[in-house]
Design a protein around this motif. Structure first.
Motif, PDB file in Angstrom:
ATOM      1  N   ALA A  17       0.847  -1.357   0.152  1.00 26.63           N
ATOM      2  CA  ALA A  17       0.026  -0.088   0.213  1.00 26.63           C
ATOM      3  C   ALA A  17       0.924   1.216   0.050  1.00 26.63           C
ATOM      4  O   ALA A  17       0.655   2.031  -0.858  1.00 26.63           O
ATOM      5  CB  ALA A  17      -0.761  -0.182   1.137  1.00 26.63           C
ATOM      6  N   ARG A  18       1.906   1.338   0.821  1.00 27.80           N
ATOM      7  CA  ARG A  18       2.708   2.455   0.623  1.00 27.80           C
ATOM      8  C   ARG A  18       3.412   2.720  -0.474  1.00 27.80           C
ATOM      9  O   ARG A  18       3.408   3.874  -0.882  1.00 27.80           O
ATOM     10  CB  ARG A  18       4.011   2.264   2.092  1.00 27.80           C
ATOM     11  CG  ARG A  18       4.837   3.432   2.269  1.00 27.80           C
ATOM     12  CD  ARG A  18       5.805   2.985   3.357  1.00 27.80           C
ATOM     13  NE  ARG A  18       6.815   1.755   2.973  1.00 27.80           N
ATOM     14  CZ  ARG A  18       7.640   1.740   1.931  1.00 27.80           C
ATOM     15  NH1 ARG A  18       7.975   2.997   1.391  1.00 27.80           N
ATOM     16  NH2 ARG A  18       8.331   0.786   1.918  1.00 27.80           N
ATOM     17  N   ARG A  19       3.965   1.568  -0.922  1.00 25.82           N
ATOM     18  CA  ARG A  19       4.504   1.970  -2.206  1.00 25.82           C
ATOM     19  C   ARG A  19       3.969   2.175  -3.358  1.00 25.82           C
ATOM     20  O   ARG A  19       4.125   2.646  -4.456  1.00 25.82           O
ATOM     21  CB  ARG A  19       5.688   0.721  -2.462  1.00 25.82           C
ATOM     22  CG  ARG A  19       6.827   0.578  -1.530  1.00 25.82           C
ATOM     23  CD  ARG A  19       7.620  -0.825  -1.798  1.00 25.82           C
ATOM     24  NE  ARG A  19       8.030  -1.167  -2.903  1.00 25.82           N
ATOM     25  CZ  ARG A  19       8.835  -2.085  -3.333  1.00 25.82           C
ATOM     26  NH1 ARG A  19       9.417  -2.731  -2.207  1.00 25.82           N
ATOM     27  NH2 ARG A  19       9.555  -2.323  -4.455  1.00 25.82           N
ATOM     28  N   SER A  20       2.613   1.811  -3.140  1.00 27.69           N
ATOM     29  CA  SER A  20       1.539   1.998  -4.276  1.00 27.69           C
ATOM     30  C   SER A  20       1.008   3.550  -4.242  1.00 27.69           C
ATOM     31  O   SER A  20       0.216   4.042  -5.148  1.00 27.69           O
ATOM     32  CB  SER A  20       0.290   1.124  -4.119  1.00 27.69           C
ATOM     33  OG  SER A  20       0.570  -0.464  -4.301  1.00 27.69           O
ATOM     34  N   GLY A  21       1.138   4.100  -2.991  1.00 25.61           N
ATOM     35  CA  GLY A  21       0.815   5.496  -2.917  1.00 25.61           C
ATOM     36  C   GLY A  21      -0.868   5.407  -2.425  1.00 25.61           C
ATOM     37  O   GLY A  21      -1.323   6.535  -2.604  1.00 25.61           O
ATOM     38  N   VAL A  22      -1.346   4.294  -2.004  1.00 27.43           N
ATOM     39  CA  VAL A  22      -2.689   4.267  -1.502  1.00 27.43           C
ATOM     40  C   VAL A  22      -2.906   3.964  -0.072  1.00 27.43           C
ATOM     41  O   VAL A  22      -1.795   3.534   0.574  1.00 27.43           O
ATOM     42  CB  VAL A  22      -3.675   3.218  -2.376  1.00 27.43           C
ATOM     43  CG1 VAL A  22      -3.404   3.289  -3.969  1.00 27.43           C
ATOM     44  CG2 VAL A  22      -3.078   1.786  -2.169  1.00 27.43           C
ATOM     45  N   GLY A  23      -3.819   4.007   0.451  1.00 27.26           N
ATOM     46  CA  GLY A  23      -4.265   3.691   1.996  1.00 27.26           C
ATOM     47  C   GLY A  23      -4.746   2.318   2.053  1.00 27.26           C
ATOM     48  O   GLY A  23      -4.966   1.787   0.859  1.00 27.26           O
ATOM     49  N   MET A  24      -4.796   1.748   3.221  1.00 29.08           N
ATOM     50  CA  MET A  24      -4.981   0.462   3.430  1.00 29.08           C
ATOM     51  C   MET A  24      -6.359   0.364   2.830  1.00 29.08           C
ATOM     52  O   MET A  24      -6.965  -0.897   2.536  1.00 29.08           O
ATOM     53  CB  MET A  24      -4.860   0.028   4.900  1.00 29.08           C
ATOM     54  CG  MET A  24      -3.239  -0.057   5.359  1.00 29.08           C
ATOM     55  SD  MET A  24      -2.614  -1.433   4.244  1.00 29.08           S
ATOM     56  CE  MET A  24      -3.327  -2.633   4.768  1.00 29.08           C
ATOM     57  N   GLY A  25      -7.211   1.218   3.597  1.00 32.02           N
ATOM     58  CA  GLY A  25      -8.720   1.061   3.044  1.00 32.02           C
ATOM     59  C   GLY A  25      -9.110   0.904   1.479  1.00 32.02           C
ATOM     60  O   GLY A  25      -9.579   0.120   1.189  1.00 32.02           O
ATOM     61  N   THR A  26      -8.374   1.664   0.633  1.00 29.10           N
ATOM     62  CA  THR A  26      -8.307   1.485  -0.632  1.00 29.10           C
ATOM     63  C   THR A  26      -7.791   0.104  -1.104  1.00 29.10           C
ATOM     64  O   THR A  26      -8.443  -0.579  -1.964  1.00 29.10           O
ATOM     65  CB  THR A  26      -7.324   2.509  -1.195  1.00 29.10           C
ATOM     66  OG1 THR A  26      -7.974   3.873  -1.008  1.00 29.10           O
ATOM     67  CG2 THR A  26      -7.433   2.360  -2.915  1.00 29.10           C
TER      68      THR A  26
END
Length: 213
Positions: A47-56
């Motif tokens: 999630a971090r490396r994708s630039g999205v939140g865990m909810g997403t």
């Protein structure tokens, strides 16, 4: 004259575009991370490396297994397509078979998640990409057999199981003896040549136990 799109419609469509981009970003990063670290990776890093939140991330992939399955299907499909193209380009049937194993095992050694999961696909063949890989092997087997280059009795299952077995050799030796698998591949392919005429042992599937009652 063009009619302006209602603002409410535009607002409904915008999140769909973002959702597609987010899903693609998650899969792309997950493929990289799974190749590097294997299936034990923490999805928070993806999630971090994708630039999205865990909810997403969880909206797209409620379980980690869903994401792993998606990535492995994608990578198996790419692997199979690459092998198919190489087989088409090779004029000599034996070179095509040899190049297939060389390319497949080299790619396997670079992808930790495939390394961890490939052996399981023999007993639980639920990946679409594996079926594509089987089709490639089936064509290679038929081509080599038609040219009189393959040992009598060798089947598609033999060649697929050989790939699984050599993949396991990659897994257990890659860190301490890199490319030791290349020696085993050479020995194995030599045993598949047509000049070996001895009959192969019969395949005897295990019988299912009779139900009592």
């Amino acid at each position: 004259m063009a009619v302006a799109e209602p603002e409410s419609t535009a607002r409904r469509r915008a999140p769909r575009v973002d959702a597609i981009r987010n899903r693609e970003a998650i899969i792309e990063v997950a493929a990289e991370v799974l190749a590097e670290q294997g299936t034990a990776v923490d999805v928070r890093e993806i999630a971090r490396r994708s630039g999205v939140g865990m909810g997403t991330l969880y909206r797209h992939f409620p379980k980690k297994e869903d994401l792993v399955h998606t990535v492995l299907n994608q990578d198996f499909s790419r692997w199979a397509e690459s092998a198919r193209q190489a087989a088409i380009e090779a004029e000599d049937p034996w070179a095509a078979l040899t190049d297939f194993y060389q390319q497949a095992l080299t790619g396997y050694a670079r992808h930790r998640a495939i390394m961890e999961n490939f052996a399981l696909t023999w007993s639980v063949p639920d990946l679409d990409g594996l079926q594509k890989l089987r089709l490639v092997i089936e064509r290679l087997c038929a081509r080599a057999d038609a040219a009189g280059l393959l040992r009598p009795g060798v089947t598609t299952d033999d060649l697929l199981l050989l790939l699984v077995s050599l993949g396991h050799a990659v897994q257990v030796t890659d860190e301490c003896r890199p490319r030791l698998w290349a020696r085993l591949l050479h020995v194995s392919l030599d045993g598949l040549r047509a000049d070996h005429r001895e009959p192969l042992p019969a395949d005897r599937p295990r019988r299912k136990p009779r139900s009592r009652g």
